[in-house]
Design a protein around this motif. Sequence first.
Motif, mmCIF file in Angstrom:
data_model
loop_
_atom_site.group_PDB
_atom_site.id
_atom_site.type_symbol
_atom_site.label_atom_id
_atom_site.label_comp_id
_atom_site.label_asym_id
_atom_site.label_seq_id
_atom_site.Cartn_x
_atom_site.Cartn_y
_atom_site.Cartn_z
ATOM 1 N N HIS A 7 60.078 2.970 11.545
ATOM 2 C CA HIS A 7 59.882 3.578 12.777
ATOM 3 C C HIS A 7 61.139 3.673 13.493
ATOM 4 N N SER A 8 62.037 2.943 13.427
ATOM 5 C CA SER A 8 63.195 2.893 14.096
ATOM 6 C C SER A 8 64.109 3.947 13.753
ATOM 7 N N ALA A 9 63.754 4.230 12.314
ATOM 8 C CA ALA A 9 64.579 5.332 11.972
ATOM 9 C C ALA A 9 64.479 6.735 12.451
ATOM 10 N N HIS A 10 63.276 6.898 13.083
ATOM 11 C CA HIS A 10 63.004 8.118 13.971
ATOM 12 C C HIS A 10 63.415 7.995 15.455
ATOM 13 N N HIS A 11 64.632 8.888 15.683
ATOM 14 C CA HIS A 11 65.514 8.542 16.874
ATOM 15 C C HIS A 11 64.748 9.253 17.749
ATOM 16 N N VAL A 12 63.693 8.765 18.745
ATOM 17 C CA VAL A 12 63.407 9.377 19.400
ATOM 18 C C VAL A 12 63.858 9.277 20.838
ATOM 19 N N ASN A 13 64.216 10.319 21.547
ATOM 20 C CA ASN A 13 64.721 10.173 22.887
ATOM 21 C C ASN A 13 63.859 9.725 23.947
ATOM 22 N N TYR A 14 63.613 8.372 23.953
ATOM 23 C CA TYR A 14 62.745 7.878 24.904
ATOM 24 C C TYR A 14 62.718 8.347 26.386
ATOM 25 N N LEU A 15 64.079 8.453 26.857
ATOM 26 C CA LEU A 15 64.399 8.714 28.039
ATOM 27 C C LEU A 15 63.761 10.139 28.388
ATOM 28 N N ALA A 16 63.925 10.968 27.565
ATOM 29 C CA ALA A 16 63.774 12.368 27.674
ATOM 30 C C ALA A 16 62.146 12.428 28.052
ATOM 31 N N VAL A 17 61.457 11.417 27.103
ATOM 32 C CA VAL A 17 59.912 11.644 27.196
ATOM 33 C C VAL A 17 59.526 11.249 28.567
ATOM 34 N N PHE A 18 60.230 10.087 28.943
ATOM 35 C CA PHE A 18 60.077 9.294 30.281
ATOM 36 C C PHE A 18 60.141 10.468 31.365
ATOM 37 N N VAL A 19 61.565 11.386 31.260
ATOM 38 C CA VAL A 19 61.699 12.296 32.457
ATOM 39 C C VAL A 19 60.566 13.249 32.190
ATOM 40 N N ALA A 20 59.980 13.499 31.109
ATOM 41 C CA ALA A 20 59.096 14.558 30.981
ATOM 42 C C ALA A 20 57.734 14.061 31.854
ATOM 43 N N LEU A 21 57.526 12.901 31.493
ATOM 44 C CA LEU A 21 56.154 12.125 32.068
ATOM 45 C C LEU A 21 56.238 12.472 33.643
ATOM 46 N N CYS A 22 57.806 12.049 34.060
ATOM 47 C CA CYS A 22 57.765 11.874 35.632
ATOM 48 C C CYS A 22 57.489 13.420 36.101
ATOM 49 N N VAL A 23 57.880 14.440 35.378
ATOM 50 C CA VAL A 23 57.910 15.783 35.769
ATOM 51 C C VAL A 23 56.323 16.129 35.986
ATOM 52 N N PHE A 24 55.770 15.777 34.721
ATOM 53 C CA PHE A 24 54.210 15.830 34.687
ATOM 54 C C PHE A 24 53.401 15.446 36.077
ATOM 55 N N THR A 25 53.950 14.060 36.325
ATOM 56 C CA THR A 25 53.240 13.362 37.453
ATOM 57 C C THR A 25 53.640 14.103 38.770
ATOM 58 N N ALA A 26 54.779 14.466 38.851
ATOM 59 C CA ALA A 26 55.116 15.114 40.368
ATOM 60 C C ALA A 26 54.344 16.622 40.128
ATOM 61 N N LEU A 27 54.203 17.120 39.134
ATOM 62 C CA LEU A 27 53.409 18.458 39.033
ATOM 63 C C LEU A 27 52.090 18.358 39.427
ATOM 64 N N VAL A 30 50.712 16.217 41.445
ATOM 65 C CA VAL A 30 50.975 15.801 43.021
ATOM 66 C C VAL A 30 51.005 17.047 43.718
ATOM 67 N N ILE A 31 51.704 18.058 43.131
ATOM 68 C CA ILE A 31 52.189 19.440 43.836
ATOM 69 C C ILE A 31 51.005 20.214 43.653
ATOM 70 N N PHE A 32 50.205 20.221 42.527
ATOM 71 C CA PHE A 32 48.895 20.715 42.409
ATOM 72 C C PHE A 32 47.834 20.461 43.585
ATOM 73 N N ASP A 33 47.764 19.189 43.656
ATOM 74 C CA ASP A 33 46.853 18.628 44.908
ATOM 75 C C ASP A 33 47.226 19.076 46.251
ATOM 76 N N LEU A 34 48.658 19.244 46.315
ATOM 77 C CA LEU A 34 49.241 19.474 47.803
ATOM 78 C C LEU A 34 48.970 21.006 47.958
ATOM 79 N N VAL A 35 49.256 21.995 46.928
ATOM 80 C CA VAL A 35 48.935 23.226 47.111
ATOM 81 C C VAL A 35 47.447 23.548 47.209
ATOM 82 N N SER A 36 46.968 24.210 48.289
ATOM 83 C CA SER A 36 45.450 24.228 48.338
ATOM 84 C C SER A 36 45.170 25.582 47.755
ATOM 85 N N PHE A 37 44.407 25.470 46.416
ATOM 86 C CA PHE A 37 44.118 26.870 45.945
ATOM 87 C C PHE A 37 42.555 27.261 46.906
#
Lengths: 333, 162
Positions: B6-26, B28-35
């Motif tokens: 598996h280690s042969a597959h070079h996943v950019n874990y940091l990029a995945v982590f950043v994506a997850l953080c962006v999704f979490t922020a998203l 929270v934003i959806f909750d704050l915007v009142s549809f």
Amino acid sequence: MGIPIPNSKLGLWLFLGTEIMFFTAFIGAYIVLRIGSPGWPTDPKDTHILVLMGGINTFVLIVSSYFVVVAHEAMAKRDFSRARRYLTYTMGLAFVFLGIKSIEYYGKISHDILPSHIAETPTQAINKVDRELEQVVRQRFAVYTDAEAIDVAQPDDLATVSAQLDVFAKSEGGGDDAKSAIHDVALYRKWQNLHQHIVANVSLEKVPVATGPGYLAAREALSEGESLPALEYAEVKAELARLKSDTNYGGFVSAGVLDPHPVLYGNLFASIYFLMTGFHAIHVIVGMLLFARPLLQGNNLNEEWTDWVENSGLYWHFVDLVWIFLFPLLYIA
Amino acid sequence: MAHDDHSAHHVNYLAVFVALCVFTALSVIFDLVSFSNHAITIVLVLAVAVAKALCVMMFFMHLKFEGNWKYVLLAPTTILAIGLPLALVPDIGVAYYTPLAPQAEWKAEMDSLHDSHGQSAGHSDHTGHVEEQAEVGHSDESGDGADRHEESHEAAPAEKAE
């Protein structure tokens, strides 16, 4: 040859398969309760849900998941000190998660948002105020009966204790105890009056006394089909506010009686909230135990632990995964 | 060993982590915007949750790089996990019975409490809406909005009554 993965990893994935079913059952039950209950509480004022806390905890778990991946990568590259460092970070974040969770639980418990504790209608809220106020009176009276300042045969009977206490309060040489007894007897009478109005279901303001000959005469005087004005929720709220602002016993009332706050379906909400987040928290604790074992190896951490770290990592990601769904379902939906 | 592969597959874990953080922020934003409809918020945050789950499973849990055994192992439990909520649909989506929960009656008392406190004209249609909810059983989203609105009046009368 069979499946090209270590037996331990196969076992872990099979276990995760059962775990998916475990949490799906809860989530399915929650969806049924939530959608099948018109008027389900969503206002944070009712549920005491803290979206910010839940959001921070989501972030904490994501960071910890990332650290676990880094730790496993370091194990595979035989950089064991780096692996140990990142496992320690993960452990720290697990503590942070549980800490934030405890703050949320504390808030709910202090507001009595617990299964079977929540009043769901104004009538239930009035009865809860009645019970809690009675409890305050009992605690106050116990101060005198426990200290044997007064001698009563039935310390549980509030009317008897009150009568004795009244005599004690007016007696000479009672000291400070006698002074405070006056206030506690006054509080007892306030509660008794409220209690009688609640039992008779008559207005606090429009019917001065809900017991005795005067009250019975007033009821006799009613013509057929007429009734005395009923007790109103707002009256009880106002009466409680008056009791709480009293300089003599207000502190005891404020400490022992919550402001009435009826929440329809509040008990079901509390049940499912504590069930889901509680089982998730147990999983977090299990994950911490799994990470504790390689960490306890200290400097002896070696390649024999690589599979262990990978498998506990997979388990930890699953715990993160569950929270990823619990957060929107419980905190936002 | 397997994990070395598996280690042969070079996943950019940091990029995945950043994506997850962006999704979490998203979310929270959806909750704050009142549809206008709360259902929109629910669909959006659950969609974000699915995206996050896929990120975690594919990259952090390496499922993207595992052999076909992953399907053998996870298909049954996935089918059952999807099947369970679907099996419950008759109970919640097609409410073919009259709800017997005591709350169905309590709701009238709660609504009358709100009505006596909230004076604004916007509530006039609320009682009718409640009956409609009791029948349909699953259209509570707009009802929630109304409850939220009314609940805000709740704190005030205590002071007024003083």
